[in-house]
Design a protein around this motif. Structure first.
Motif, PDB file in Angstrom:
ATOM      1  N   VAL A  41       1.466  -8.638   4.709  1.00 28.62           N
ATOM      2  CA  VAL A  41       1.575  -8.600   3.251  1.00 28.62           C
ATOM      3  C   VAL A  41       0.206  -8.406   2.611  1.00 28.62           C
ATOM      4  O   VAL A  41       0.033  -7.591   1.695  1.00 28.62           O
ATOM      5  N   LEU A  42      -0.798  -9.132   3.103  1.00 31.43           N
ATOM      6  CA  LEU A  42      -2.141  -9.004   2.553  1.00 31.43           C
ATOM      7  C   LEU A  42      -2.720  -7.623   2.839  1.00 31.43           C
ATOM      8  O   LEU A  42      -3.415  -7.034   2.004  1.00 31.43           O
ATOM      9  N   LEU A  43      -2.418  -7.082   4.022  1.00 37.21           N
ATOM     10  CA  LEU A  43      -2.858  -5.715   4.335  1.00 37.21           C
ATOM     11  C   LEU A  43      -2.245  -4.699   3.380  1.00 37.21           C
ATOM     12  O   LEU A  43      -2.895  -3.725   2.990  1.00 37.21           O
ATOM     13  N   SER A  44      -0.994  -4.917   3.019  1.00 39.55           N
ATOM     14  CA  SER A  44      -0.338  -3.977   2.107  1.00 39.55           C
ATOM     15  C   SER A  44      -1.000  -4.012   0.733  1.00 39.55           C
ATOM     16  O   SER A  44      -1.106  -2.975   0.063  1.00 39.55           O
ATOM     17  N   LEU A  45      -1.466  -5.182   0.301  1.00 41.17           N
ATOM     18  CA  LEU A  45      -2.184  -5.273  -0.966  1.00 41.17           C
ATOM     19  C   LEU A  45      -3.486  -4.474  -0.911  1.00 41.17           C
ATOM     20  O   LEU A  45      -3.825  -3.741  -1.839  1.00 41.17           O
ATOM     21  N   VAL A  46      -4.211  -4.626   0.180  1.00 43.32           N
ATOM     22  CA  VAL A  46      -5.475  -3.896   0.343  1.00 43.32           C
ATOM     23  C   VAL A  46      -5.220  -2.397   0.397  1.00 43.32           C
ATOM     24  O   VAL A  46      -5.926  -1.605  -0.240  1.00 43.32           O
ATOM     25  N   SER A  47      -4.205  -1.986   1.150  1.00 49.14           N
ATOM     26  CA  SER A  47      -3.892  -0.567   1.271  1.00 49.14           C
ATOM     27  C   SER A  47      -3.493   0.033  -0.067  1.00 49.14           C
ATOM     28  O   SER A  47      -3.927   1.135  -0.430  1.00 49.14           O
TER      29      SER A  47
END
Length: 404
Positions: free
Chosen positions: A329-335
């Motif tokens: 989920v946090l990776l999706s925010l960064v992406s």
């Protein structure tokens, strides 16, 4: 199972192939994972060498990945993430085959470091997936790729144990090397070359260039939160089996089952978390990160206090389920906060942060248990999650202020 198949088909056949490659290659790499201490012990001249090499065999590949992921990410942006995936799989194949013939611990440690340095498969796979799907449903995309990694790891460890029961340790690495070589060939032949290394149409490219993402996500802060959460998780990587033996007197299969429940909880919950966060504002997601970090602190604190093995196993599964709402989920925010032509670079940096945090967590766990005993392991984990709670709270408050 039907729901999982439907989810994979929803992303398209290319992603289904990507999922399969992730599952098989990560499973191959984990075939030897649980059994390295056995091999290192057999090759070590003394207990001190075994103690150092037993940690290094896990830390060295992480260091290799952390030092090179950002570089390989930039290369992926320039030359295409598909090429970087093939390169990584080929590198894993070669180093696994070389490790199979290594007969001293120092050579193994060097090769394990080179294995990490030459690898870096996950970041370009994530960036390629974003390109293939046009950037839609990033949370679910990363969750399913992480599911492939976790299920592959469980299956790989089981297969590696079967091989090791009948054949020498070198056979495990030889098998893994051949599997990675097969995956590299499949990736080269089957994964489509995306236009100019990008997975976007001309119109989408123009939109991405002229309108950079503006999500209000504090990317550096999210990297920090993700690193703290991973470091907290990795504290128990080395002392877990010793803890289970000393505290519960558990047999090896119970230890393995309990350890696997963490991954099982992640696999079950990650797609659910991703579906729950789909289309939600970053402030909503970060708010739930506060809850998840606090929940992890409470659950690990309870796991430390109980001496009932059944309750401990249930808490370990719950912990894994909570973790399903963290890294993907946090990776999706960064992406989502990064321009399309920089996906490889930023996900490479994310991989560097994750591996570096994992190394810090492992070292902290070993140092704490050596100085204060095994009973210090879970309080350290719970305390680190408590710090993560406050970091997540700060990010959530900052994201809410940016909306005003």
């Amino acid at each position: 199972m039907t729901g999982a198949v439907a989810a994979l088909r929803g992303f398209g056949p290319v992603f289904a192939l990507l999922f399969g490659l992730q599952f098989i290659s990560m499973g191959a790499m984990e075939m030897s994972g649980p059994f390295w201490p056995i091999q290192i012990k057999a090759l070590s001249a003394s207990d001190s060498v075994f103690g150092l090499a037993g940690i290094g065999v896990y830390v060295c590949p992480m260091l290799g990945v952390s030092l090179t992921s950002a570089f390989w990410g930039r290369m992926g942006d320039r030359y295409g993430n598909r090429l970087m995936m093939v390169r990584a799989l080929a590198g894993l194949a070669v180093t696994q085959l070389l490790v199979a013939f290594a007969d001293d611990v120092w050579t193994i440690l060097v090769l394990r470091f080179l294995q990490g340095a030459c690898a870096g498969y996950i970041a370009p796979a994530q960036a390629y997936g974003v390109q293939v799907t046009g950037g839609r449903d990033r949370a679910r995309l990363f969750a399913w790729l992480q599911v492939a990694t976790n299920v592959g790891s469980l299956a790989g460890a089981f297969l590696g144990g079967i091989i090791l029961d009948a054949l020498p340790f070198a056979t495990v690495n030889l098998t893994a090397g051949m599997i990675c070589a097969f995956c590299a060939a499949v990736a080269w032949v089957s994964l489509p070359v995306l236009p100019e290394g990008r997975g976007l149409t001309v119109a989408a490219k123009a939109t991405a260039v002229s309108h950079p993402p503006s999500t209000g996500v504090p990317v550096i802060g999210v990297f920090g939160l993700m690193g703290m959460l991973l470091a907290s998780r990795m504290v128990l990587q080395v002392p877990f089996s010793l803890y289970m033996s000393e505290v519960y007197g558990a047999q090896h299969w119970i230890t393995g089952l309990s350890y696997g429940l963490l991954a099982l909880g992640f696999v079950v919950a990650a797609p659910v978390w991703a579906w729950s966060f789909e289309g939600r504002a970053p402030s909503f997601v970060l708010g739930w990160s506060v809850v998840i970090a606090g929940g992890c602190s409470i659950v690990t604190g309870l796991a430390d206090s109980t001496r009932v093995i059944g309750l401990f196993a249930a808490l370990y599964f719950t912990w894994g389920a909570l973790l399903g709402g963290t890294t993907p989920v946090l990776l999706s925010l960064v992406s989502a906060a990064t321009r399309s032509e920089k996906q490889g670079s930023v996900l490479g940096v994310a991989q560097t942060c994750q591996q570096g945090a994992s190394v810090i967590g492992i070292i902290a766990g070993v140092a704490a248990t050596q100085h204060f005993g095994l009973e210090a392991a879970f309080p350290l984990v719970s305390g680190l999650y408590g710090l993560s709670f406050f970091v997540a709270l700060g990010l959530w408050l900052k994201s809410r202020q940016s909306l005003r």
